[in-house]
Enzyme design. Structure first.
Site, PDB file in Angstrom:
ATOM      1  N   LYS A  10      80.328  90.686 -11.476  1.00 26.01           N
ATOM      2  CA  LYS A  10      80.803  89.616 -10.572  1.00 26.01           C
ATOM      3  C   LYS A  10      81.477  90.239  -9.346  1.00 26.01           C
ATOM      4  O   LYS A  10      81.191  89.871  -8.222  1.00 26.01           O
ATOM      5  CB  LYS A  10      81.813  88.738 -11.304  1.00 26.01           C
ATOM      6  N   ASN A  11      82.356  91.225  -9.579  1.00 23.86           N
ATOM      7  CA  ASN A  11      83.153  91.758  -8.469  1.00 23.86           C
ATOM      8  C   ASN A  11      82.376  92.689  -7.555  1.00 23.86           C
ATOM      9  O   ASN A  11      82.870  93.094  -6.523  1.00 23.86           O
ATOM     10  CB  ASN A  11      84.422  92.438  -8.999  1.00 23.86           C
ATOM     11  N   ARG A  55      88.789  82.594  -3.658  1.00 25.81           N
ATOM     12  CA  ARG A  55      89.494  83.549  -2.803  1.00 25.81           C
ATOM     13  C   ARG A  55      88.544  84.571  -2.199  1.00 25.81           C
ATOM     14  O   ARG A  55      88.709  85.013  -1.068  1.00 25.81           O
ATOM     15  CB  ARG A  55      90.559  84.245  -3.658  1.00 25.81           C
ATOM     16  N   CYS A  64      96.860  82.155  -5.732  1.00 25.54           N
ATOM     17  CA  CYS A  64      96.064  81.838  -6.924  1.00 25.54           C
ATOM     18  C   CYS A  64      97.001  82.034  -8.114  1.00 25.54           C
ATOM     19  O   CYS A  64      98.143  82.449  -7.957  1.00 25.54           O
ATOM     20  CB  CYS A  64      94.847  82.736  -7.032  1.00 25.54           C
ATOM     21  N   ARG A 119      98.638  86.843  -3.417  1.00 26.83           N
ATOM     22  CA  ARG A 119      97.414  87.514  -2.961  1.00 26.83           C
ATOM     23  C   ARG A 119      97.179  87.359  -1.450  1.00 26.83           C
ATOM     24  O   ARG A 119      96.278  86.680  -0.985  1.00 26.83           O
ATOM     25  CB  ARG A 119      96.232  87.031  -3.768  1.00 26.83           C
ATOM     26  N   PRO A 120      98.037  87.967  -0.650  1.00 23.03           N
ATOM     27  CA  PRO A 120      97.887  87.900   0.815  1.00 23.03           C
ATOM     28  C   PRO A 120      96.613  88.604   1.289  1.00 23.03           C
ATOM     29  O   PRO A 120      95.936  89.273   0.506  1.00 23.03           O
ATOM     30  CB  PRO A 120      99.122  88.631   1.309  1.00 23.03           C
ATOM     31  N   ASP A 169      92.280  94.261 -14.440  1.00 24.12           N
ATOM     32  CA  ASP A 169      91.414  93.211 -14.999  1.00 24.12           C
ATOM     33  C   ASP A 169      91.162  93.392 -16.486  1.00 24.12           C
ATOM     34  O   ASP A 169      90.540  92.537 -17.109  1.00 24.12           O
ATOM     35  CB  ASP A 169      90.063  93.193 -14.269  1.00 24.12           C
ATOM     36  N   ILE A 204      99.865  95.896 -10.494  1.00 27.79           N
ATOM     37  CA  ILE A 204      99.075  95.409  -9.355  1.00 27.79           C
ATOM     38  C   ILE A 204      99.462  93.999  -8.943  1.00 27.79           C
ATOM     39  O   ILE A 204      99.687  93.711  -7.777  1.00 27.79           O
ATOM     40  CB  ILE A 204      97.557  95.450  -9.697  1.00 27.79           C
ATOM     41  N   ARG A 253      84.017  81.384 -14.533  1.00 26.61           N
ATOM     42  CA  ARG A 253      83.946  82.100 -13.250  1.00 26.61           C
ATOM     43  C   ARG A 253      83.501  83.545 -13.445  1.00 26.61           C
ATOM     44  O   ARG A 253      82.978  84.161 -12.531  1.00 26.61           O
ATOM     45  CB  ARG A 253      85.329  82.090 -12.573  1.00 26.61           C
TER      46      ARG A 253
HETATM   47  C1  EPZ Z   1      89.797  92.410  -6.532  1.00 23.22           C
HETATM   48  O1  EPZ Z   1      90.686  91.442  -6.026  1.00 23.22           O
HETATM   49  C2  EPZ Z   1      89.129  91.774  -7.737  1.00 23.22           C
HETATM   50  N1  EPZ Z   1      88.387  90.587  -7.307  1.00 23.22           N
HETATM   51  C3  EPZ Z   1      90.185  91.385  -8.764  1.00 23.22           C
HETATM   52  O2  EPZ Z   1      89.490  90.883  -9.914  1.00 23.22           O
HETATM   53  C4  EPZ Z   1      90.956  92.636  -9.176  1.00 23.22           C
HETATM   54  O3  EPZ Z   1      91.993  92.262 -10.070  1.00 23.22           O
HETATM   55  C5  EPZ Z   1      91.556  93.303  -7.933  1.00 23.22           C
HETATM   56  O4  EPZ Z   1      90.520  93.581  -6.972  1.00 23.22           O
HETATM   57  C6  EPZ Z   1      92.248  94.620  -8.272  1.00 23.22           C
HETATM   58  O5  EPZ Z   1      91.346  95.485  -8.889  1.00 23.22           O
HETATM   59  C7  EPZ Z   1      87.176  90.747  -6.727  1.00 23.22           C
HETATM   60  O6  EPZ Z   1      86.704  91.850  -6.542  1.00 23.22           O
HETATM   61  C8  EPZ Z   1      86.473  89.492  -6.315  1.00 23.22           C
HETATM   62  P1  EPZ Z   1      93.314  93.755  -4.123  1.00 23.22           P
HETATM   63  P2  EPZ Z   1      91.413  91.683  -4.579  1.00 23.22           P
HETATM   64  O7  EPZ Z   1      93.139  93.425  -2.685  1.00 23.22           O
HETATM   65  O8  EPZ Z   1      90.501  92.397  -3.677  1.00 23.22           O
HETATM   66  C9  EPZ Z   1      97.796  93.251  -2.693  1.00 23.22           C
HETATM   67  C10 EPZ Z   1      89.019  89.379 -11.637  1.00 23.22           C
HETATM   68  O9  EPZ Z   1      89.682  89.091 -12.636  1.00 23.22           O
HETATM   69  N2  EPZ Z   1      97.197  92.925  -1.386  1.00 23.22           N
HETATM   70  O10 EPZ Z   1      92.837  95.090  -4.613  1.00 23.22           O
HETATM   71  O11 EPZ Z   1      91.964  90.378  -4.150  1.00 23.22           O
HETATM   72  C11 EPZ Z   1      97.497  92.182  -3.729  1.00 23.22           C
HETATM   73  O12 EPZ Z   1      98.463  91.140  -3.648  1.00 23.22           O
HETATM   74  C12 EPZ Z   1      89.708  89.513 -10.298  1.00 23.22           C
HETATM   75  O13 EPZ Z   1      87.789  89.618 -11.630  1.00 23.22           O
HETATM   76  C13 EPZ Z   1      98.028  92.791  -0.282  1.00 23.22           C
HETATM   77  O14 EPZ Z   1      99.241  92.926  -0.384  1.00 23.22           O
HETATM   78  O15 EPZ Z   1      92.604  92.636  -5.014  1.00 23.22           O
HETATM   79  C14 EPZ Z   1      97.591  92.939  -5.019  1.00 23.22           C
HETATM   80  O16 EPZ Z   1      98.943  93.057  -5.396  1.00 23.22           O
HETATM   81  C15 EPZ Z   1      91.174  89.128 -10.364  1.00 23.22           C
HETATM   82  N3  EPZ Z   1      97.474  92.488   0.925  1.00 23.22           N
HETATM   83  C16 EPZ Z   1      97.062  94.327  -4.646  1.00 23.22           C
HETATM   84  O17 EPZ Z   1      97.160  94.413  -3.221  1.00 23.22           O
HETATM   85  C17 EPZ Z   1      96.116  92.336   1.081  1.00 23.22           C
HETATM   86  O18 EPZ Z   1      95.664  92.090   2.228  1.00 23.22           O
HETATM   87  C18 EPZ Z   1      95.620  94.578  -5.045  1.00 23.22           C
HETATM   88  O19 EPZ Z   1      94.847  93.532  -4.514  1.00 23.22           O
HETATM   89  C19 EPZ Z   1      95.295  92.470  -0.048  1.00 23.22           C
HETATM   90  C20 EPZ Z   1      95.847  92.770  -1.273  1.00 23.22           C
END
Ligand code: EPZ
Length: 426
Positions: A22-23, A99, A123, A128-129, A312, A334, A404
């Site tokens: 999915k990701n 998202r 979410c 999740r900014p 995850d 995370i 999902r």
């Molecule tokens: C991806 O989300 C995955 N989703 C998530 O999987 C996964 O948990 C996550 O990466 C971490 O591995 C998809 O790929 C669709 P991040 P993403 O940006 O990209 C902070 C699942 O269960 N952050 O790596 O949204 C954020 O708040 C889902 O399949 C900022 O501060 O995750 C978090 O604390 C859930 N500013 C950390 O970074 C930003 O602009 C990691 O988030 C972006 C993120």
């Protein structure tokens, strides 16, 4: 609303086919925006989020044609073509549902010179900014405006190029930056980029489309922008999180399951943690074989960006470790609110204490089936895993969370002897 009834006590035995990731699919689909030629993706999982993304791309005038599965794939084939775009706006009513919609921002501004995407909102697992997505694009010379709940990205004369160092590893921000950079006028450099296998899958597709990327698989990426990219046919990688989830199900039930299509080298931290817990994990010609006698050792785990232990996988390991012989310590580094499965697991007789980002999982002798509620995607899977070993029936509701990210979950579990069924709401 549907629910799943799990009757615990069966050791899982047999083979489970693992779907496309999915990701990965969610970042490969928007690559269709980067060319006016057809992009064919194989092994796409049948999931609500994929359908949602397809619907979003259709809003931009992108055609999408679904074909059946190839014999060697579990997933579907989809051909996408962005011959011309009818709009560059991703509306709130679509973005709020998913998202990952924010992943159209980078490719859209690279293709059309502008993109307007509704801010995704928070979410269940945290706010999740998207600040890192925007800072990376700005560093490449994209102009960013925030107004009325939307972000507008502009690069009317093309994306000049630049360098950005991520203060925090972000999978989505790395993906948006990579897709935008592939069509930049100059060179884009990323430091402290995410290294997840899904990022490598994205880089491999972009290269197949004609992009020039150095450092694939590392946290330092150099992308030499191209004037245009061409179409491609690409197979989505197998879902390492789905595979890890079913590995926990096999382990907690004392089972013997082969995960067809799973690749151990994409899930080292999960495999190592399973082995530390006393689970046997062997690579086979067609995937990974997971066997356990049901006796599990406690673990101390901290989630971290790849190649660390995947956030995850935290909820699924927590469910499994409820049955370990001793106390485990999990630290979620995370996301700030990824323990919503804890109260539900405790209602099943687990003994888990949380304090901030740390959870102490005291092993118990047994769990008891109960009506439980899914709160987010991976939390829902942890409840199913607990139900597989619990005494009696576990009724898991709010399945839209599960649907999902887990394709045909009950069918796959029935394949290996689990007593599970999906029923409509009473
Ligand atoms: C991806 O989300 C995955 N989703 C998530 O999987 C996964 O948990 C996550 O990466 C971490 O591995 C998809 O790929 C669709 P991040 P993403 O940006 O990209 C902070 C699942 O269960 N952050 O790596 O949204 C954020 O708040 C889902 O399949 C900022 O501060 O995750 C978090 O604390 C859930 N500013 C950390 O970074 C930003 O602009 C990691 O988030 C972006 C993120």
């Amino acid at each position: 609303m549907d629910k799943i009834i799990v009757r615990g006590g069966n050791a899982l035995k047999g083979k489970i086919p693992i779907s496309g990731a999915k990701n990965s699919a969610l970042t490969l689909l928007p690559c269709a925006l980067l060319t006016d030629e057809p992009l064919t993706l194989r092994n796409l999982p049948r999931l609500a989020d994929i359908d949602g993304f397809q619907h979003l791309l259709n809003q931009f005038g992108i055609s999408t044609a679904i074909a059946g599965s190839r014999p060697e794939d579990f997933g579907r084939v989809m051909t996408l073509q962005a011959t011309r775009l009818t709009t560059t706006v991703a509306p709130y009513e679509l973005v709020r549902k998913m998202r990952a919609s924010i992943l159209v921002l980078g490719p859209m501004v690279a293709r059309a010179g502008e993109a307007t995407v509704s801010l995704p909102g928070g979410c269940a697992i945290g706010n999740r900014p998207i600040d890192l997505h925007l800072k990376a694009l700005e560093a490449f010379g994209v102009e960013i405006e925030l107004a009325a709940g939307y972000v507008k990205a502009m690069a009317p004369d093309g994306i000049p190029g630049g360098t950005y160092t991520f203060p925090v590893v972000s999978v989505g921000a790395t993906e948006n930056a990579l897709m935008a950079a592939s069509l930049a006028k100059g060179t884009c450099v990323l430091h402290n980029a995410a290294r997840e296998p899904e990022i490598v899958d994205l880089c491999n597709l972009l290269v197949d489309m004609g992009a020039e990327i150095e450092g694939i698989g590392t946290s330092d990426l150099v992308i030499h922008g191209k004037d245009r990219l061409h179409g491609a046919t690409y197979r989505v990688m197998s879902d390492r999180i789905e595979a890890g989830s079913y590995a926990c199900a096999a382990a907690i039930t004392g089972g013997d399951v082969e995960l067809i299509g799973a690749k151990a080298d994409e899930m080292d931290a999960t495999v190592n943690a399973l082995r530390q817990a006393g689970v046997t994990v062997e690579e086979t010609k067609t995937g990974i074989r997971v066997t356990s006698d049901g006796k599990l050792k406690p673990l101390t785990i901290s989630t971290a960006p790849y190649p660390g232990f995947a956030t995850d996988m935290q909820a699924q390991f927590m469910a499994m470790l409820c049955m370990a012989d001793g106390a485990s310590v999990l630290t979620e580094t995370i996301f700030e609110n990824r323990y919503m499965h804890v109260p539900e697991l405790n209602r099943m007789g687990a003994h888990i204490e949380t304090k901030g980002r740390t959870a102490i999982v005291h092993g118990v002798k047994g769990l008891t089936g109960a009506p439980v509620m899914a709160t987010d995607l991976r939390a829902s899977m942890s409840l199913v895993i607990a139900g597989l070993v619990a005494e009696g029936e576990t009724h898991v509701s709010r399945l839209y969370h599960l649907d999902r990210g887990y394709e045909r979950l009950e069918e796959k579990l029935q394949l290996v002897g689990a007593d599970v069924e999906r029923v409509g709401s009473d």
